[in-house]
Design a protein around this motif. Sequence first.
Motif, short mmCIF file in Angstrom:
data_model
loop_
_atom_site.label_atom_id
_atom_site.label_comp_id
_atom_site.label_asym_id
_atom_site.label_seq_id
_atom_site.Cartn_x
_atom_site.Cartn_y
_atom_site.Cartn_z
N CYS A 187 25.17 -22.86 8.94
CA CYS A 187 25.88 -21.91 9.62
C CYS A 187 27.46 -21.74 10.17
O CYS A 187 27.60 -23.04 10.27
CB CYS A 187 25.21 -21.05 10.75
SG CYS A 187 23.20 -20.62 10.39
N THR A 235 32.48 -14.50 15.17
CA THR A 235 31.90 -13.86 13.89
C THR A 235 30.92 -15.13 13.45
O THR A 235 31.22 -16.34 12.96
CB THR A 235 32.77 -13.55 12.65
OG1 THR A 235 33.53 -12.52 12.92
CG2 THR A 235 31.99 -13.11 11.49
N ASN A 265 28.16 -16.23 10.82
CA ASN A 265 27.59 -16.43 9.42
C ASN A 265 26.39 -17.21 9.15
O ASN A 265 26.92 -18.58 9.13
CB ASN A 265 28.68 -16.32 8.23
CG ASN A 265 29.70 -15.21 8.49
OD1 ASN A 265 29.30 -14.30 8.28
ND2 ASN A 265 30.90 -15.66 8.84
N CYS A 266 25.27 -16.77 8.69
CA CYS A 266 24.29 -17.66 8.49
C CYS A 266 23.57 -17.40 7.01
O CYS A 266 23.43 -15.85 7.07
CB CYS A 266 22.97 -17.90 9.50
SG CYS A 266 23.73 -18.59 11.09
N PRO A 311 23.40 -11.00 7.71
CA PRO A 311 24.82 -10.47 7.71
C PRO A 311 25.52 -11.10 8.72
O PRO A 311 24.95 -11.77 9.62
CB PRO A 311 24.33 -8.95 8.27
CG PRO A 311 22.97 -9.23 8.99
CD PRO A 311 22.08 -10.12 8.37
N SER A 312 26.95 -10.96 8.63
CA SER A 312 27.66 -11.42 9.55
C SER A 312 27.32 -10.73 10.94
O SER A 312 27.11 -9.43 11.16
CB SER A 312 28.99 -11.18 9.39
OG SER A 312 29.56 -11.78 8.25
#
Length: 110
Positions: A40, A63, A65-66, A70-71
């Motif tokens: 992530c 923000t 992200n993984c 979704p973000s």
Amino acid sequence: MSRKFLFASLLLSLVFSASANAVKIFEWNDPVQGNYPPECSAARTYGTGGGGYGLTYSYDEYTVNCPGHPSVIVSRYQLWQGYQYTCDIYTDTAGYSMSWNNCNNWRVYD
């Protein structure tokens, strides 16, 4: 029992079972592992702050992200007023929730 009582009981059990099944997808600044898991990414994407007579505040957005998600936008609000300090961390990304130990160590749940 009244219908209202039964409905309220059912609603509460659904809420608790949903929160009990939350899965941690990311942790910011884990005391041992740092930002985790490594697949992530998270970045501060916005920040502002200010203050005046005896009051200082900051607002930051991150923000996260993984893979497979979704973000997720995480908001962090800190307020210093005299000797009092408050911190609030939240997300408005639908279906995701937050928990935190302090303003520098927080987690995102699906």
